[in-house]
Design a protein around this motif. Structure first.
Motif, PDB file in Angstrom:
ATOM      1  N   ASN A  11       0.818  -1.277  -0.103  1.00  0.00           N
ATOM      2  CA  ASN A  11       0.081  -0.044  -0.013  1.00  0.00           C
ATOM      3  C   ASN A  11       0.799   1.313   0.048  1.00  0.00           C
ATOM      4  OD1 ASN A  11      -2.627  -1.238   0.525  1.00  0.00           O
ATOM      5  ND2 ASN A  11      -1.746  -1.906   2.431  1.00  0.00           N
ATOM      6  N   GLY A 190       2.951  -6.429   4.206  1.00  0.00           N
ATOM      7  CA  GLY A 190       2.368  -7.417   3.621  1.00  0.00           C
ATOM      8  C   GLY A 190       3.765  -8.507   3.065  1.00  0.00           C
ATOM      9  N   LYS A 254      -8.093 -13.026   9.412  1.00  0.00           N
ATOM     10  CA  LYS A 254      -6.984 -12.622   9.853  1.00  0.00           C
ATOM     11  C   LYS A 254      -6.937 -11.288  10.614  1.00  0.00           C
ATOM     12  CE  LYS A 254      -3.334 -10.994   7.717  1.00  0.00           C
ATOM     13  NZ  LYS A 254      -2.016 -10.824   6.765  1.00  0.00           N
ATOM     14  N   HIS A 255      -7.341 -10.341   9.743  1.00  0.00           N
ATOM     15  CA  HIS A 255      -7.440  -8.898  10.660  1.00  0.00           C
ATOM     16  C   HIS A 255      -8.496  -8.980  11.713  1.00  0.00           C
ATOM     17  CE1 HIS A 255      -6.363  -6.797   6.513  1.00  0.00           C
ATOM     18  NE2 HIS A 255      -5.449  -7.552   6.959  1.00  0.00           N
ATOM     19  N   SER A 258      -7.145 -10.125  14.984  1.00  0.00           N
ATOM     20  CA  SER A 258      -6.210  -9.363  15.808  1.00  0.00           C
ATOM     21  C   SER A 258      -6.972  -8.629  17.076  1.00  0.00           C
ATOM     22  CB  SER A 258      -5.601  -7.999  15.183  1.00  0.00           C
ATOM     23  OG  SER A 258      -4.543  -8.478  14.016  1.00  0.00           O
ATOM     24  N   GLY A 322       1.310  -3.218   8.677  1.00  0.00           N
ATOM     25  CA  GLY A 322      -0.045  -3.796   9.319  1.00  0.00           C
ATOM     26  C   GLY A 322       0.057  -4.972   9.943  1.00  0.00           C
ATOM     27  N   SER A 323       1.158  -5.866   9.670  1.00  0.00           N
ATOM     28  CA  SER A 323       1.087  -7.249  10.132  1.00  0.00           C
ATOM     29  C   SER A 323       1.450  -6.898  11.694  1.00  0.00           C
ATOM     30  CB  SER A 323       2.187  -8.075   9.427  1.00  0.00           C
ATOM     31  OG  SER A 323       1.790  -8.116   8.248  1.00  0.00           O
TER      32      SER A 323
END
Ligand code: AMP
Length: 596
Positions: A11, A190, A254-255, A258, A322-323
């Motif tokens: 991104n 990512g 997955k998101h 969290s 993000g991860s």
């Protein structure tokens, strides 16, 4: 007004600092994250961002993503597993194929930057011409230059290429810390992982070390989760379109995991109409993700070792990418670093925020903070015997400048070939050649020409090499700024290779050094023995000859220690000879002097 841009693998974002804070600019659809994806349709101009990302599955061969991986790269360096074609003869710049278009990675990245520019201009109601663009700290010259070129193709004046971890530290406001602060920036996105250790003293940032893996990230967790569903939950995936749908559901799950402990995945119309619902727990996810995340640990340890932190521990651990929203990542890094991570900024946005802050600093709207970065790999030239001679060591603070004097290896040599090298290997040919050029000079006896070589890296990390013949003032300057001129490979591979081959390399260097010394000694020894005539006792002469024969014999081997010992023994054996010759010379001088 200068904007800050995070040009990411997955991104990209654009931000601007105004009236005391950073605004990340949303596009007309209200999204701040622009997927770094460009689709080239059969007719009409390219689509960028979300609409392009939506076509990844339907038209994979026309939809380019993760182009950041190919910036400044040459063919043959890394096998591509992309669904689009990546072409390039070994050594030639890589080209990406979308339908019947053949594009440079810079051209594709420029489309993304062009869209961000248009979004910013729309939101700000004014033209935007200048930008700060971030790159991973390990990006080499070729990759930085390619990024700068992409910005220029998009119509920007790129005022600074900024390292991502440095941007993150700025976003966290660490520059306001008065005392000495050491910071680790753990960046898991990512597709890539980076770890950087920075030190801040009195408002000045310095990158102490960097490490990472360019093909490890959240995408790998996604693939592993899909495989888990296939193996453990009996999900059958036939065609690519189904795989894409399952992948989308997996990423979404997955998101959500969290935050939630358990989620329900709905997979409609799977395998010819049947839909399926699957429960997935955070424990499942963590079991799948753990081995992948564990792989980042060795990189953290190496970065810590390179940063030589023995004089004090870390004060801050920043999470970026993000991860790092995954709670498991937070637990693991807290354990490894013995420090609670600071997660107060949005991990997707910290780099863009920092870029916008740096832009404001450069534009004069925010008070000055000096940012120092480092060279990710050593830079130098090839010297006698094919050895690497480092001029700017790895982890040198940028901007930087260093020089050294060199001389001619051969009598009557008319020019010197300068091979500019990057890498950590002792043997020149094991490093990457960034460029080569020739400096002409007056023919002189061996070792008498004096050539000054200077390496300078500017604030954008672009390297300029200057070579000057001291006698004539004749000089050549090359700027290693064009991606096309520069070859490159993954930095971590270089570091791994250097580590793996450390023993052999050290032996090869030591052998070459001993060989050069021997090759210098042997011919002058022959001359000296002739000159010495009757000055030496027979046993002395015998001893010297035995030592010399041993050196000659070992020159055919390849082992450094015995050759070094033999050279030292020969050196020792010739001490008396040297003393005799010196005495003889003094006596001759004295007898030649007129008597009083
Ligand atoms: P970046 O490259 O920094 O944009 O990070 C993108 C990666 O972060 C992708 O692999 C996403 O799946 C992952 N990601 C984004 N949000 C979350 C979240 N809430 N939990 C886990 N991973 C996330």
């Amino acid at each position: 007004m200068i904007v800050g841009i995070d040009l990411g693998t997955t991104n990209s974002l654009i931000g601007v600092y105004d009236a005391g804070f950073v605004t990340l600019i949303a596009d007309s659809g209200g999204a701040r994250l622009t997927p770094s994806v460009v689709h080239y349709p059969k007719e009409g101009g390219p689509l960028v961002g979300r609409p392009a990302a939506n076509l990844r599955v339907l038209e994979p061969e026309r939809t380019l993503f993760s182009v950041k991986r190919f910036m400044g790269r040459r063919g043959g360096e890394e096998a591509s597993v992309m669904p689009y074609r990546v072409v390039g003869e070994a050594g030639a710049p890589v080209r990406l194929v979308a339908g019947d278009m053949v594009l440079s990675p810079e051209q594709v990245a420029a489309e993304i930057l062009r869209k961000l520019k248009a979004d910013a201009e729309q939101a700000l109601g004014t033209a935007v011409e200048k930008a700060v663009i971030t790159v991973p700290a390990y990006f080499n010259d070729a990759q930085r230059s390619a990024t700068k070129k992409a910005g220029e193709l998009a119509g920007f004046e790129v005022v600074r290429i900024l390292n991502e971890p440095t941007a993150a530290a700025l976003a966290y406001g660490l520059e306001r810390r008065g005392e000495r602060t050491r910071v680790a920036v753990y960046d898991l996105g990512g597709g890539t992982f980076d770890i950087s250790i920075l030190e801040l003293t009195g408002g000045v940032f310095q990158v102490l070390s960097t490490n990472g893996n360019t093909s490890l990230g959240g995408d790998d967790v996604d693939s592993a989760l899909v495989a888990f569903l296939e193996e453990k939950r009996g999900i059958r995936i036939g065609d690519p379109a189904t795989r894409a749908r399952v992948l989308e559901a997996v990423v979404d799950a997955k998101h959500r995991l969290s935050e939630a402990e358990e989620v329900l995945l709905s997979l409609p119309f799977l395998g010819g109409g049947a839909s399926k619902e699957v429960h997935l727990s955070r424990a499942d996810l963590e079991r799948v993700a753990l081995p992948l995340l564990e792989r980042t640990r060795a990189h953290c340890l190496r970065a810590m070792a390179d940063a030589q932190l023995e004089n004090g521990p870390l004060q801050e651990l920043l999470l970026v990418g993000g991860s790092t929203r995954m709670p498991l990542v937070r637990r693991l890094v807290a354990e490894w670093f013995g420090l609670e991570p600071n997660c107060s900024r949005n991990p997707d946005e910290a780099v863009a925020e920092g870029a916008a802050l740096q832009a404001a600093i450069l534009g004069g709207t925010l008070r000055e903070v000096v940012l120092l970065d480092v060279t990710p790999l050593s830079l130098g030239i090839e010297t006698f015997g094919g050895l690497m001679n480092v001029i700017l060591p790895r982890n040198s603070t940028i901007p930087c400048k260093a020089g050294e004097m060199f001389t001619n290896a051969l009598a009557g040599q008319r020019s010197m070939l300068l091979r500019v090298l990057q890498g950590e290997r002792e043997i020149a040919n094991d490093n990457w050649e960034l460029g080569r050029f020739e400096l002409p000079f007056e023919p002189l006896p061996k070792g008498q020409a004096r050539v000054g070589v200077q390496f300078e890296i500017d604030a954008n990390g672009i390297l300029q090499v200057l070579a000057r013949d001291v006698a004539t003032g004749e000089q050549r300057v090359v700027e290693l700024a064009s991606a096309v001129e520069v070859s490159d490979e993954a930095v971590e591979k270089m570091l791994e290779d250097a580590l793996e081959n450390a023993m052999d390399d050290m032996n090869a260097r030591a052998f070459t050094e001993a060989r050069l010394k021997a090759e210098e000694m042997l011919p002058s020894l022959e001359k000296a023995l002739l000159l010495a005539g009757g000055l030496l006792q027979e046993f002395e002469r015998k001893h010297i000859e035995t030592c010399a024969a041993e050196v000659r014999r070992l020159l055919d081997g390849g082992a450094a220690p015995p050759l070094k010992r033999a050279v030292a023994a020969l050196d020792e054996a010739t001490q008396t000879l040297a003393a005799h010759l010196m005495e003889q010379a003094l006596q001759q001088a004295a007898s030649a002097r007129p008597q009083a």
